[in-house]
Scaffold this motif. Structure first.
Motif, short mmCIF file in Angstrom:
data_model
loop_
_atom_site.label_atom_id
_atom_site.label_comp_id
_atom_site.label_asym_id
_atom_site.label_seq_id
_atom_site.Cartn_x
_atom_site.Cartn_y
_atom_site.Cartn_z
N ASN A 1 63.76 0.36 -32.03
CA ASN A 1 63.10 1.19 -31.04
C ASN A 1 63.89 2.46 -30.78
O ASN A 1 65.07 2.56 -31.10
N CYS A 2 63.22 3.41 -30.19
CA CYS A 2 63.87 4.62 -29.69
C CYS A 2 63.32 4.85 -28.29
O CYS A 2 62.10 4.92 -28.09
N GLY A 3 64.20 4.93 -27.32
CA GLY A 3 63.73 5.06 -25.95
C GLY A 3 64.78 5.65 -25.04
O GLY A 3 65.91 5.93 -25.45
N GLY A 4 64.37 5.82 -23.79
CA GLY A 4 65.28 6.36 -22.79
C GLY A 4 64.53 6.74 -21.54
O GLY A 4 63.35 6.40 -21.37
N PRO A 5 65.20 7.41 -20.63
CA PRO A 5 64.56 7.82 -19.38
C PRO A 5 63.31 8.67 -19.63
O PRO A 5 63.32 9.55 -20.51
N ALA A 6 62.27 8.41 -18.86
CA ALA A 6 61.00 9.10 -19.07
C ALA A 6 61.12 10.61 -18.88
O ALA A 6 60.41 11.37 -19.54
N PHE A 7 62.02 11.05 -18.00
CA PHE A 7 62.11 12.48 -17.76
C PHE A 7 62.74 13.22 -18.95
O PHE A 7 62.61 14.43 -19.06
N LYS A 8 63.40 12.46 -19.85
CA LYS A 8 63.99 13.07 -21.04
C LYS A 8 63.14 12.87 -22.28
O LYS A 8 63.13 13.71 -23.19
N LEU A 9 62.45 11.73 -22.35
CA LEU A 9 61.67 11.38 -23.54
C LEU A 9 60.20 11.22 -23.15
O LEU A 9 59.75 10.14 -22.78
N ALA A 10 59.47 12.31 -23.23
CA ALA A 10 58.05 12.29 -22.91
C ALA A 10 57.27 11.57 -24.00
O ALA A 10 57.68 11.58 -25.17
N PRO A 11 56.13 10.96 -23.68
CA PRO A 11 55.32 10.30 -24.71
C PRO A 11 54.98 11.22 -25.88
O PRO A 11 55.02 10.79 -27.05
N GLU A 12 54.65 12.48 -25.59
CA GLU A 12 54.28 13.42 -26.65
C GLU A 12 55.44 13.65 -27.62
O GLU A 12 55.26 13.71 -28.84
N PHE A 13 56.64 13.76 -27.09
CA PHE A 13 57.81 13.97 -27.94
C PHE A 13 58.07 12.74 -28.80
O PHE A 13 58.35 12.85 -30.01
N LEU A 14 57.98 11.57 -28.20
CA LEU A 14 58.23 10.34 -28.94
C LEU A 14 57.20 10.16 -30.06
O LEU A 14 57.56 9.78 -31.18
N LEU A 15 55.94 10.45 -29.77
CA LEU A 15 54.89 10.23 -30.77
C LEU A 15 54.88 11.33 -31.84
O LEU A 15 54.70 11.04 -33.03
N ASN A 16 55.05 12.56 -31.44
CA ASN A 16 54.91 13.67 -32.38
C ASN A 16 56.18 13.98 -33.16
O ASN A 16 56.11 14.36 -34.34
N GLU A 17 57.34 13.82 -32.52
CA GLU A 17 58.59 14.21 -33.16
C GLU A 17 59.43 13.01 -33.62
O GLU A 17 59.99 13.02 -34.71
N VAL A 18 59.50 11.99 -32.78
CA VAL A 18 60.36 10.85 -33.09
C VAL A 18 59.66 9.86 -34.04
O VAL A 18 60.29 9.32 -34.95
N ARG A 19 58.38 9.62 -33.82
CA ARG A 19 57.67 8.60 -34.61
C ARG A 19 57.78 8.83 -36.12
O ARG A 19 58.09 7.88 -36.86
N PRO A 20 57.54 10.03 -36.65
CA PRO A 20 57.67 10.20 -38.11
C PRO A 20 59.07 9.86 -38.62
O PRO A 20 59.22 9.28 -39.70
N ARG A 21 60.07 10.20 -37.85
CA ARG A 21 61.44 9.91 -38.26
C ARG A 21 61.76 8.42 -38.17
O ARG A 21 62.50 7.88 -38.99
#
Length: 271
Positions: free
Chosen positions: A235-255
């Motif tokens: 998994n990749c995660g952290g505080p919501a104010f630092k890791l927005a859903p859009e960032f996780l899905l669009n930038e982190v997910r492919p990686r």
């Protein structure tokens, strides 16, 4: 954020009494060992009884036996127990044979540095996922979790990805245990799990945006490392104010998906 809020251990096999091969005394002893969580230094018989849901008299006999065998150490001046060398040896042997940890760590660290979050590798145990490897960015404000920490299967991205990777019969069996453990919370948990199973089909990952803790966001992917091992989750995660859903899905997910694909290739397992 406390990873020790989940009740342990999981409900025992409801058909155990009908299974002549099932050794109840052994199961109860293992239940006692499973009560020790990341961050627990010492536990007394009363605390162990509360966590294991066993009578205190039974716990006293079990802790005495486990101490004699070296699985627990008794700290006399505190009248409490800590895990003994025999228990630690079991865990160390398990971690040492997990090639997946050594292969995953540099890739996980790379993703942690990119995301400024925390990237963790987890295995299933009862109703929990246990962190067996953990990477943080040097500059990131991340969760207070480390190797050995437990998080729930039902409400976390890591746990939901594990569920999605299971074969259907195994998944149904585990879901039934989750339901029996907390009937009151089951309806909401089931909705989140069903949503995640669909996400796994559509996005190849599972999400938990505030489902586990309202201020924590995470995504996760699971895979089977081969050699007969059960699925593991990253998994990749952290505080919501630092890791927005859009960032996780669009930038982190492919990686994250690329990381898992590289792991499969290195381990010689198919997608």
């Amino acid at each position: 954020m406390d990873d020790n809020t989940q009740a342990l251990p999981a409900p025992r096999n409801p058909n155990a009494k009908e299974d002549r091969h099932f050794v109840t005394a052994l199961a109860r002893g293992l239940d006692i060992l499973a009560c020790f969580r990341s961050g627990d230094r010492l536990l007394g018989n009363q605390e162990l009884a509360e966590r294991s849901k066993l009578p205190k008299s039974t716990v006293s006999r079990l802790t005495y036996t486990l101490t004699k065998l070296g699985y627990l150490d008794y700290v006399d001046h505190r009248a409490k127990y800590r895990l003994g060398s025999a228990s630690l040896a079991l865990g160390s042997a398990m971690l040492a044979r997990m090639d997946v940890r050594q292969l995953a760590r540099p890739l996980m660290q790379e993703l942690a540095d990119f995301s400024q979050g925390m990237v963790s590798l987890g295995m299933h145990d009862r109703l929990s996922m246990i962190y067996v490897e953990n990477c943080r960015s040097q500059t990131a404000l991340t969760l207070s979790l480390d190797v050995g920490s437990r998080i729930p299967v039902a409400t976390t991205a890591m746990g939901r990805a594990y569920l999605a990777e299971l074969d259907a019969p195994e998944r149904e069996q585990l879901l039934d245990k989750i339901r029996l453990a907390d009937e009151a919370a089951w309806e909401q948990a089931q909705q989140g799990i069903q949503q995640s199973l669909q996400e796994y089909q559509d996005l190849a990952c599972c999400t938990s945006f505030g489902s586990w803790q309202k201020d924590v966001n995470a995504i996760a992917v699971a895979f089977k490392p081969g050699k007969g091992m059960a699925p593991v989750s990253i998994n990749c995660g952290g505080p919501a104010f630092k890791l927005a859903p859009e960032f996780l899905l669009n930038e982190v997910r492919p990686r994250l998906l690329e990381l898992v694909q590289r792991m499969r290739h290195s381990l010689g397992t198919h997608s």
